[in-house]
Design a protein around this motif. Structure first.
Motif, PDB file in Angstrom:
ATOM      1  N   GLY A  85       0.796  -1.220   0.000  1.00  0.00           N
ATOM      2  CA  GLY A  85       0.000   0.000   0.000  1.00  0.00           C
ATOM      3  C   GLY A  85       0.827   1.266   0.000  1.00  0.00           C
ATOM      4  N   ASP A  86       2.145   1.156   0.059  1.00  0.00           N
ATOM      5  CA  ASP A  86       3.017   2.323   0.087  1.00  0.00           C
ATOM      6  C   ASP A  86       3.427   2.751  -1.315  1.00  0.00           C
ATOM      7  OD1 ASP A  86       2.928   2.029   2.806  1.00  0.00           O
ATOM      8  OD2 ASP A  86       5.026   1.463   3.047  1.00  0.00           O
ATOM      9  N   VAL A  87       3.579   4.057  -1.486  1.00  0.00           N
ATOM     10  CA  VAL A  87       4.189   4.634  -2.681  1.00  0.00           C
ATOM     11  C   VAL A  87       5.476   5.288  -2.209  1.00  0.00           C
ATOM     12  CG1 VAL A  87       3.992   6.376  -4.493  1.00  0.00           C
ATOM     13  CG2 VAL A  87       1.984   5.034  -3.827  1.00  0.00           C
ATOM     14  N   ILE A  88       6.593   4.916  -2.827  1.00  0.00           N
ATOM     15  CA  ILE A  88       7.892   5.473  -2.436  1.00  0.00           C
ATOM     16  C   ILE A  88       8.437   6.324  -3.579  1.00  0.00           C
ATOM     17  CG2 ILE A  88      10.275   4.952  -1.764  1.00  0.00           C
ATOM     18  CD1 ILE A  88       9.291   2.407  -0.464  1.00  0.00           C
ATOM     19  N   LEU A  89       8.897   7.523  -3.238  1.00  0.00           N
ATOM     20  CA  LEU A  89       9.570   8.415  -4.173  1.00  0.00           C
ATOM     21  C   LEU A  89      11.064   8.268  -3.916  1.00  0.00           C
ATOM     22  CD1 LEU A  89       7.306  11.555  -3.636  1.00  0.00           C
ATOM     23  CD2 LEU A  89       7.026   9.691  -5.285  1.00  0.00           C
TER      24      LEU A  89
ATOM     25  N   ALA B 275      15.070   6.267  -0.229  1.00  0.00           N
ATOM     26  CA  ALA B 275      13.732   6.848  -0.353  1.00  0.00           C
ATOM     27  C   ALA B 275      13.795   8.343  -0.073  1.00  0.00           C
ATOM     28  CB  ALA B 275      12.772   6.158   0.604  1.00  0.00           C
ATOM     29  N   ARG B 276      13.196   9.118  -0.942  1.00  0.00           N
ATOM     30  CA  ARG B 276      13.134  10.572  -0.794  1.00  0.00           C
ATOM     31  C   ARG B 276      11.839  10.976  -0.112  1.00  0.00           C
ATOM     32  NH1 ARG B 276      13.344  14.331  -6.151  1.00  0.00           N
ATOM     33  NH2 ARG B 276      11.876  15.865  -5.418  1.00  0.00           N
ATOM     34  N   GLY B 277      10.819  10.160  -0.284  1.00  0.00           N
ATOM     35  CA  GLY B 277       9.516  10.405   0.320  1.00  0.00           C
ATOM     36  C   GLY B 277       8.700   9.136   0.286  1.00  0.00           C
ATOM     37  N   ARG B 278       7.647   9.110   1.087  1.00  0.00           N
ATOM     38  CA  ARG B 278       6.839   7.903   1.179  1.00  0.00           C
ATOM     39  C   ARG B 278       5.400   8.296   1.507  1.00  0.00           C
ATOM     40  NH1 ARG B 278       7.998   2.478   2.820  1.00  0.00           N
ATOM     41  NH2 ARG B 278      10.172   3.045   2.847  1.00  0.00           N
ATOM     42  N   ALA B 279       4.476   7.683   0.799  1.00  0.00           N
ATOM     43  CA  ALA B 279       3.054   7.800   1.125  1.00  0.00           C
ATOM     44  C   ALA B 279       2.621   6.437   1.640  1.00  0.00           C
ATOM     45  CB  ALA B 279       2.240   8.191  -0.104  1.00  0.00           C
ATOM     46  N   GLU B 280       2.325   6.389   2.943  1.00  0.00           N
ATOM     47  CA  GLU B 280       1.969   5.113   3.565  1.00  0.00           C
ATOM     48  C   GLU B 280       0.472   5.047   3.797  1.00  0.00           C
ATOM     49  OE1 GLU B 280       4.340   5.609   7.070  1.00  0.00           O
ATOM     50  OE2 GLU B 280       5.886   4.278   6.284  1.00  0.00           O
ATOM     51  N   ARG B 281      -0.082   3.905   3.504  1.00  0.00           N
ATOM     52  CA  ARG B 281      -1.505   3.705   3.757  1.00  0.00           C
ATOM     53  C   ARG B 281      -1.656   2.994   5.094  1.00  0.00           C
ATOM     54  NH1 ARG B 281      -4.452  -0.421   0.379  1.00  0.00           N
ATOM     55  NH2 ARG B 281      -4.582  -1.527   2.310  1.00  0.00           N
ATOM     56  N   THR B 282      -2.300   3.650   6.016  1.00  0.00           N
ATOM     57  CA  THR B 282      -2.608   3.041   7.307  1.00  0.00           C
ATOM     58  C   THR B 282      -4.123   3.055   7.456  1.00  0.00           C
ATOM     59  OG1 THR B 282      -2.361   5.167   8.404  1.00  0.00           O
ATOM     60  CG2 THR B 282      -0.435   3.746   8.369  1.00  0.00           C
ATOM     61  N   SER B 283      -4.729   1.911   7.524  1.00  0.00           N
ATOM     62  CA  SER B 283      -6.178   1.711   7.532  1.00  0.00           C
ATOM     63  C   SER B 283      -6.817   2.503   6.405  1.00  0.00           C
ATOM     64  CB  SER B 283      -6.769   2.005   8.909  1.00  0.00           C
ATOM     65  OG  SER B 283      -6.625   3.363   9.256  1.00  0.00           O
ATOM     66  N   ARG B 284      -7.566   3.529   6.696  1.00  0.00           N
ATOM     67  CA  ARG B 284      -8.270   4.276   5.633  1.00  0.00           C
ATOM     68  C   ARG B 284      -7.632   5.614   5.316  1.00  0.00           C
ATOM     69  NH1 ARG B 284     -14.623   3.101   6.341  1.00  0.00           N
ATOM     70  NH2 ARG B 284     -14.407   0.893   6.685  1.00  0.00           N
ATOM     71  N   ARG B 285      -6.507   5.916   5.911  1.00  0.00           N
ATOM     72  CA  ARG B 285      -5.856   7.207   5.686  1.00  0.00           C
ATOM     73  C   ARG B 285      -4.508   7.007   5.007  1.00  0.00           C
ATOM     74  NH1 ARG B 285      -7.057  10.707  11.051  1.00  0.00           N
ATOM     75  NH2 ARG B 285      -9.289  10.369  11.022  1.00  0.00           N
ATOM     76  N   THR B 286      -4.078   8.039   4.306  1.00  0.00           N
ATOM     77  CA  THR B 286      -2.759   8.020   3.694  1.00  0.00           C
ATOM     78  C   THR B 286      -1.926   9.114   4.326  1.00  0.00           C
ATOM     79  OG1 THR B 286      -3.654   7.197   1.629  1.00  0.00           O
ATOM     80  CG2 THR B 286      -1.497   8.236   1.520  1.00  0.00           C
ATOM     81  N   ARG B 287      -0.726   8.758   4.768  1.00  0.00           N
ATOM     82  CA  ARG B 287       0.179   9.703   5.380  1.00  0.00           C
ATOM     83  C   ARG B 287       1.366   9.891   4.451  1.00  0.00           C
ATOM     84  NH1 ARG B 287       3.852   8.275  10.425  1.00  0.00           N
ATOM     85  NH2 ARG B 287       4.242   6.636   8.943  1.00  0.00           N
ATOM     86  N   VAL B 288       1.749  11.132   4.185  1.00  0.00           N
ATOM     87  CA  VAL B 288       2.862  11.412   3.277  1.00  0.00           C
ATOM     88  C   VAL B 288       4.025  11.984   4.084  1.00  0.00           C
ATOM     89  CG1 VAL B 288       3.626  12.755   1.299  1.00  0.00           C
ATOM     90  CG2 VAL B 288       1.293  11.846   1.364  1.00  0.00           C
TER      91      VAL B 288
END
Length: 119
Positions: A91-95, A103-116
């Motif tokens: 569920g993660d997107v890594i930049l 990794a320069r950045g990461r968008a992590e999916r935790t339950s129903r929210r996405t944290r960048v």
């Protein structure tokens, strides 16, 4: 078409968490003013990079860098404006910072929210 080069995957001992033989799930051409390479994602939870050049005598190109950071299979990749983004089964997107290989950045999916997080 003509096959220009064969990209050799990293040696099996270098593949971190592969279950059996790692399979390629996505391939992207990565290029900007400073570099050109080929990126392949795999079920090994890794992204492999090859330089996009070879001499005429070097048909086979060795993997030059392995990017690690996903905790699940890496399923897709895209390159735009100097940034390689990869998405995984986790569920993660890594930049990625391709120069440093981190990794320069990461968008992590935790339950129903996405944290960048940007580094």
């Amino acid at each position: 078409g003509k096959c220009l080069n064969e990209c050799i995957p990293p040696p099996r001992r270098a593949v971190a968490r592969a279950r059996g033989e790692p399979e390629v799930t996505a391939v992207s051409g990565v290029g900007d003013d400073r570099r050109a390479c080929i990126a392949a994602c795999s079920w090994s939870h890794e992204v492999w990079l090859w330089p996009q050049h070879a001499t005429q005598r070097d048909f086979r190109i060795q993997c030059s860098r392995i990017l690690r950071g996903h905790t699940g299979d890496v399923l897709c990749s895209s390159f735009c404006s100097g940034v390689l983004a990869t998405g995984g089964y986790d569920g993660d997107v890594i930049l990625w910072n391709l120069e440093a290989g981190v990794a320069r950045g990461r968008a992590e999916r935790t339950s129903r929210r996405t944290r960048v997080q940007l580094g």
